[in-house]
Scaffold this motif. Structure first.
Motif, PDB file in Angstrom:
ATOM      1  N   ASN A  63     -48.774 -52.024  37.296  1.00  0.00           N
ATOM      2  CA  ASN A  63     -49.839 -51.091  37.002  1.00  0.00           C
ATOM      3  C   ASN A  63     -50.915 -51.211  38.088  1.00  0.00           C
ATOM      4  O   ASN A  63     -51.472 -52.295  38.283  1.00  0.00           O
ATOM      5  CB  ASN A  63     -50.403 -51.427  35.616  1.00  0.00           C
ATOM      6  N   GLU A  64     -51.207 -50.108  38.777  1.00  0.00           N
ATOM      7  CA  GLU A  64     -52.165 -50.128  39.882  1.00  0.00           C
ATOM      8  C   GLU A  64     -53.541 -50.619  39.436  1.00  0.00           C
ATOM      9  O   GLU A  64     -54.179 -51.401  40.151  1.00  0.00           O
ATOM     10  CB  GLU A  64     -52.282 -48.740  40.514  1.00  0.00           C
ATOM     11  N   GLU A  66     -54.260 -52.735  37.102  1.00  0.00           N
ATOM     12  CA  GLU A  66     -54.202 -54.193  36.931  1.00  0.00           C
ATOM     13  C   GLU A  66     -54.168 -54.907  38.278  1.00  0.00           C
ATOM     14  O   GLU A  66     -54.808 -55.951  38.448  1.00  0.00           O
ATOM     15  CB  GLU A  66     -52.984 -54.566  36.094  1.00  0.00           C
ATOM     16  N   ASN A 130     -56.643 -45.824  34.828  1.00  0.00           N
ATOM     17  CA  ASN A 130     -55.508 -44.958  35.136  1.00  0.00           C
ATOM     18  C   ASN A 130     -55.287 -44.728  36.637  1.00  0.00           C
ATOM     19  O   ASN A 130     -54.883 -43.638  37.034  1.00  0.00           O
ATOM     20  CB  ASN A 130     -55.711 -43.617  34.437  1.00  0.00           C
TER      21      ASN A 130
END
Length: 150
Positions: A63-64, A66, A130
């Motif tokens: 996940n970018e 994270e 996001n």
């Protein structure tokens, strides 16, 4: 026509690069500070998979937001960034990456270090939930619809 991912040797080549970079940064007295709290036991494999996805390879499952959070909230650290880029340049040699792909990888790493991973100095809580993983092509950041060499 090959993607940057393919030209870098696919996941195998990027794993060699990630291992070489990790070895270099752990030996650097300034950059190693980023790992003083420890690191994920699969750091090299996860880093290679992350780079692979960014360079036109398969999804990494990471996940970018994270990833960016892990690099955030530490205040400005320009010297550490410069040294990390120097370590990456040396790791490219260690991993045997030459020719046009070498410069593209260095451009990507430099951009990512100074931009994506360097935006949120104050707190990791500022990182949006996001974020999309930036894609890098032969011509730079998202400048084409294709990850393939022109």
């Amino acid at each position: 026509m090959t993607s940057v991912y393919e030209a870098a040797g696919r996941l195998e080549g990027l794993t060699r690069l990630a291992a070489a970079w990790h070895t270099r940064v752990l030996a650097d007295p300034v950059v190693s500070h980023a790992f003083s709290h420890g690191h994920h036991p699969q750091h090299t494999a996860r880093l290679a998979a992350y780079w692979a996805e960014a360079l036109g390879g398969p999804p990494s499952g990471l996940n970018e937001s994270e990833v960016v959070r892990m690099h955030s909230g530490n205040g400005p650290h320009e010297e550490m960034n410069r040294r990390a880029i120097t370590c990456f340049t040396q790791a490219l040699t260690d991993a045997g990456l030459t020719g046009p792909v070498r410069q593209v990888l260095l451009d990507y790493f430099t951009w990512s270090t100074n931009t994506s991973m360097n935006r949120y100095h104050t707190t990791a809580d500022d990182v949006p939930a996001n974020l999309a993983l930036p894609r890098w092509t032969w011509t730079g950041l998202g400048t084409t619809n294709s990850p393939h060499q022109p």
